[in-house]
Enzyme design. Structure first.
Site, PDB file in Angstrom:
ATOM      1  N   ALA A 181       0.834  -1.251   0.063  1.00 47.72           N
ATOM      2  CA  ALA A 181       0.099   0.078  -0.075  1.00 47.72           C
ATOM      3  C   ALA A 181       0.895   1.169  -0.024  1.00 47.72           C
ATOM      4  O   ALA A 181       0.507   2.134  -0.615  1.00 47.72           O
ATOM      5  CB  ALA A 181      -0.972   0.112   1.263  1.00 47.72           C
ATOM      6  N   HIS A 182       2.122   1.228   0.513  1.00 51.24           N
ATOM      7  CA  HIS A 182       2.781   2.538   0.937  1.00 51.24           C
ATOM      8  C   HIS A 182       3.554   2.937  -0.440  1.00 51.24           C
ATOM      9  O   HIS A 182       3.928   4.207  -0.483  1.00 51.24           O
ATOM     10  CB  HIS A 182       3.615   2.404   2.124  1.00 51.24           C
ATOM     11  CG  HIS A 182       5.062   1.738   1.825  1.00 51.24           C
ATOM     12  ND1 HIS A 182       6.197   2.449   1.586  1.00 51.24           N
ATOM     13  CD2 HIS A 182       5.344   0.241   1.848  1.00 51.24           C
ATOM     14  CE1 HIS A 182       7.168   1.340   1.360  1.00 51.24           C
ATOM     15  NE2 HIS A 182       6.553   0.332   1.850  1.00 51.24           N
ATOM     16  N   CYS A 232      17.226   0.497   0.117  1.00 53.50           N
ATOM     17  CA  CYS A 232      17.860  -0.784   1.003  1.00 53.50           C
ATOM     18  C   CYS A 232      19.174  -0.860   0.822  1.00 53.50           C
ATOM     19  O   CYS A 232      20.083  -0.996   1.845  1.00 53.50           O
ATOM     20  CB  CYS A 232      17.049  -2.051   0.612  1.00 53.50           C
ATOM     21  SG  CYS A 232      15.256  -1.951   0.431  1.00 53.50           S
TER      22      CYS A 232
END
Ligand SMILES: *Cc1c(COP(=O)(O)O)cnc(C)c1O
Length: 402
Positions: free
Chosen positions: A204-205, A331
């Site tokens: 969702a983000h 990341c």
């Protein structure tokens, strides 16, 4: 007046759309029930909200009837559940998996882990444009192959893979096809039927919804994909993902995906024009700027550029004062390693360190695009003036011209 700093890192995450937040709020307070408490109205109201969101998500990926939508904590978990779940369930059929070198870490590290348990994994390379070779994929498939996991669009370079062709090939060979569609959903059409995808990961983000909620869409017919769960407990989500459901986040996810579907065509057009404006402003003002990854097969809001003859560290540091961008993926940044995605395109390590990812999104404005273009040009020009190798290269170029 432009508000600083400017956020231009939408491939890393996006803010929650105010309309999404509005829909979520009642589910923290008034409608706080446990969606599993079906015996009373509090629980039933929560369950109803969850099922409404589930339908919106299924509709967005065009699989209202054929698919199960399993809620997870995000796409990292969805990718783990898809890959480990199929691997465990079907290992008697074969222990071979095919993926690609530029997948998200949550796919690559899961595959690495399975290798320690006796699975064989083929990591397909990509060409300079960042696209896999379908012939290489076809010849990698053996009678031991149980799963192909290839992302729809990449998070660092925005490059879109030929997913429909991959799906067709997987179907023909009777191999399950998992696709990480986190970056593509809401930006370009994602149709599980048309793309012949059996398992689809969403988060969702990256879509103006809240963090910590995602989904795995799993085909339940033609073919039915059975999975071994990662998490055991109360048997929620068809027994595939136990744990009390995060109702407000699920409601937000449903609203976010519905808004995205409604506004995608118009929004993507606008963001594409902004991205192209940013790119042309930079490449016309500066010589020797390279675009990383295909411009043709690319998400509208992503731009990844290399600026040779500048020190990457200095570039990012100066930029960061006013603009939030990223070098490689968020990341890999934690470990300050050169991006494995850019290296896979055949870009030299030095050049990788001068690369910047711009992620434009729903709330990016024209003023911001112009500001960022000017700001980048100014900084790169200044850093190049300070660079002895740039001066040498310039002299050589002038000589060659004479
Ligand atoms: C962000 C991202 C993920 C991980 O999603 P989370 O919900 O943050 O765990 C996986 N795949 C891609 C392509 C992503 O961009």
């Amino acid at each position: 007046m432009i508000k600083l700093p400017i956020y231009m890192d939408c491939n890393a995450t996006t803010p929650v759309d105010p309309r999404v937040l509005e829909k979520m709020l009642p589910y923290f307070k008034e409608v706080f029930g446990n969606a599993a408490s079906k015996n009373h109205p509090f629980g039933r109201a929560a369950e109803e909200a969850v099922e409404t969101a589930r339908k919106k998500i299924a509709r967005a990926v065009h699989v209202s009837e054929e698919c199960e939508v399993i809620f997870t904590s995000g796409a990292t978990e969805s990718n783990n559940l898809a890959i480990q779940g199929v691997a465990r369930q079907f290992q008697d059929r074969g222990k071979h998996i095919i993926t690609c070198v530029i997948e998200h870490k949550s796919v690559l590290d899961t595959c690495r882990y399975l290798e320690t348990g006796g699975f064989q994994v083929t990591y397909l390379p990509v060409d300079r444009e960042g696209v896999i070779d379908l012939q290489q994929l076809e010849s990698a498939i053996t009678d031991k192959t149980i799963l192909i996991s290839i992302m729809h669009a990449n998070n660092e370079i925005g490059v879109v893979q030929p997913v429909a062709e991959i799906g067709r090939m997987a179907k023909k060979k009777g191999v399950f096809f998992h696709c990480d569609a986190v970056q593509s959903i809401g930006k370009i059409p994602v149709d599980m039927q048309a793309l012949s995808v059996d398992l689809l990961s969403l988060s969702a983000h990256k879509l103006y919804g809240p963090k910590g909620i995602g989904a795995l869409c799993v085909r339940k017919r033609n073919p039915r994909v059975r999975l071994t769960p990662l998490i055991y407990g109360g048997g929620h989500e068809q027994g595939l993902r136990s744990g009390t459901l995060n109702v407000p986040a699920i409601v937000g996810f449903g609203e976010a995906i519905e808004i995205a579907m409604r506004e995608m065509v118009e929004e993507s057009k606008r963001i594409f024009l902004f991205r192209e404006s940013l790119r042309t402003q930079i490449v016309t003002a500066l010589e020797r700027v390279y675009v990383n990854g295909s411009l043709k097969h690319r998400l509208p809001g992503n731009l990844n550029l290399s600026f040779p003859f500048v020190e990457g560290e200095s570039l990012l540091m100066e930029l960061s004062e006013k603009v939030a961008v990223s070098t490689g993926s968020a990341c890999t940044q934690l470990s300050m390693e050169p991006s494995y995605v850019l290296k896979a395109l055949g870009i030299g390590e030095n050049l990788v360190h001068t690369s910047i990812r711009f992620g434009l999104g729903r709330f990016t404005t024209e003023e911001e695009v112009n500001f960022v273009a000017n700001y980048v040009v100014t900084i790169v020009k200044r850093l190049r003036e300070l660079s002895p190798i740039y001066q040498v290269a310039r002299v050589e170029k002038t000589r060659a011209a004479v």
